[in-house]
Design an enzyme around this catalytic site. Structure first.
Site, short mmCIF file in Angstrom:
data_model
loop_
_atom_site.label_atom_id
_atom_site.label_comp_id
_atom_site.label_asym_id
_atom_site.label_seq_id
_atom_site.Cartn_x
_atom_site.Cartn_y
_atom_site.Cartn_z
N GLU A 54 32.01 33.42 30.79
CA GLU A 54 32.16 34.73 31.42
C GLU A 54 30.91 35.55 31.12
O GLU A 54 30.40 35.53 30.01
CB GLU A 54 33.35 35.53 30.87
CG GLU A 54 34.71 35.01 31.19
CD GLU A 54 35.82 35.89 30.61
OE1 GLU A 54 35.51 37.03 30.16
OE2 GLU A 54 36.97 35.45 30.60
N GLU A 56 40.45 43.75 40.05
CA GLU A 56 41.86 43.41 39.81
C GLU A 56 42.62 44.67 39.36
O GLU A 56 42.40 45.18 38.27
CB GLU A 56 41.96 42.32 38.74
CG GLU A 56 41.29 41.02 39.16
CD GLU A 56 41.18 40.03 38.02
OE1 GLU A 56 42.22 39.50 37.58
OE2 GLU A 56 40.05 39.80 37.54
N LYS A 108 44.79 45.27 35.82
CA LYS A 108 44.18 45.17 34.51
C LYS A 108 44.07 46.56 33.88
O LYS A 108 44.04 47.58 34.56
CB LYS A 108 42.80 44.52 34.61
CG LYS A 108 42.82 43.12 35.20
CD LYS A 108 41.57 42.35 34.91
CE LYS A 108 41.56 41.89 33.48
NZ LYS A 108 40.47 40.94 33.21
N GLU A 131 38.35 47.70 33.16
CA GLU A 131 38.61 46.28 33.43
C GLU A 131 38.97 46.00 34.88
O GLU A 131 38.95 44.84 35.31
CB GLU A 131 39.74 45.78 32.52
CG GLU A 131 39.43 45.88 31.04
CD GLU A 131 38.43 44.85 30.57
OE1 GLU A 131 38.22 43.86 31.30
OE2 GLU A 131 37.86 45.03 29.49
#
Length: 340
Positions: free
Chosen positions: A264, A313, A316, A321
């Protein structure tokens, strides 16, 4: 990034374990993580088509979602599939559970799905689940061997920066006492099996929390001057310093032949300090351009790297995030970026 990332600072005493590998010609150096913590994301078939349309050759998923695996059939996308943290204890304690996991989630989709790595746990070392990581890896490895896949699919785990207790300068990188009990035998396992260590590398958090010590140019790959001089090596960007500190730690415990895959890395486009579309675009585009060159400690050896993440997203937390995506849920890019 299944759990909150650990902050890394080139000036702090915590850094991330990782190791480098030269990327085979058949594998793209850049992949993208496909997180699914959103209630408005495209269907898996649409996501696979979006990867293909953007020439993204590799994908990381965090659990063996059957619908996603089905959508990947025949795509030729190289896949990193995760064993969720909640499954570690059962796979560690019961070889038959590991065998069943491999049969259901890997063998059943071979060869039409191109599995590359199995990531046994994400960011659990050190911690309460750390004791289960190596036994689970060993049982998954045995299951792959029984299926004749041990040379095609490598078993690893994904770690965060807390595994290092010393990180600056990079050549001083060493495991923390809390992580060493688990990491040393894991490194030896990886060395024996020719597998890389997966590492989540986030210069953004180091910059955000050490803004008086770390410059934006050092974090964003835009510095033209050496910022950190470490013996024979000069560092113009924080990403290289983080990765090379891990190399140093690996070398100290006999892992000089263990490779790194950066599982990541990314930069948010909203939600906190320096989280802007312009900075996110700059970081990720420069990351794509940079990883083929290697690091000062491993010059010329491409670093297989997975950008976090494909989508913003909305489920999150915290707010930051939600904004690591390259694409919005409607499949439109958050900012233009080239994977060439």
């Amino acid at each position: 990034m299944a759990i909150p990332r650990i902050i890394w600072s080139v000036y702090s005493t915590a850094l991330l374990v990782s190791v480098l590998t030269a990327v085979p010609a058949s594998v793209s150096a850049i992949g993208v993580c496909y997180g699914r913590l959103g209630n408005n994301l495209p269907q898996p078939g649409e996501v696979v088509n979006l990867y293909k349309a953007n020439k993204i050759g590799s994908m990381r998923i965090y659990d063996p979602n059957q619908e996603v695996l089905q959508a990947l059939r025949g795509s030729n996308i190289q896949l990193v599939v995760g064993v969720p943290n909640e499954n570690l204890q059962s796979l560690a304690s019961d070889p038959s559970a590991a065998s069943n996991w491999v049969q259901k989630n890997v063998v059943a989709f071979r060869p039409s799905v191109s599995f590359r790595y199995i990531a046994v746990g994400n960011e659990v070392i050190p911690g309460g689940l750390a004791q289960y990581v190596l036994p689970a890896m060993q049982n998954v490895q045995k299951a792959l061997s029984s299926a004749g896949l041990q040379n095609q699919i490598k078993v690893s785990t994904s770690v965060a920066t807390i595994v290092l207790g010393t990180s600056y300068p990079p050549s001083a990188g060493a495991f923390s006492s809390a992580a060493q009990t688990h990491m040393n035998p894991i490194v030896q396992f990886l060395a024996r099996n020719g597998a890389p260590l997966l590492v989540n590398v986030y210069p953004y958090f180091s910059y955000k929390d050490n803004r008086n010590q770390i410059s934006a140019s050092y974090a964003l790959f835009t510095s033209t001057e050496v910022v950190v001089k470490d013996g024979q090596f000069g560092y113009r960007n924080l990403f290289d310093a983080m990765v090379d500190a891990v190399y140093a730690a690996m070398e100290k415990v006999g892992g000089s032949n263990v490779a790194i895959v950066v599982s990541e890395s990314g930069w948010p486009s909203a939600g906190d300090f320096a989280a802007t579309i312009e900075n996110a675009k700059t970081y990720n585009q420069n990351l794509i351009r940079h990883v083929g060159r290697g690091t000062p400690r491993r010059s010329g050896a491409p670093i297989e790297t997975y950008i976090f993440a494909m989508f913003n997203e909305n489920q999150k937390n915290p707010e930051l995030e939600k904004h690591f995506g390259l694409f919005n849920p409607n499949k439109q890019p958050v900012y233009p970026i080239s994977f060439a």
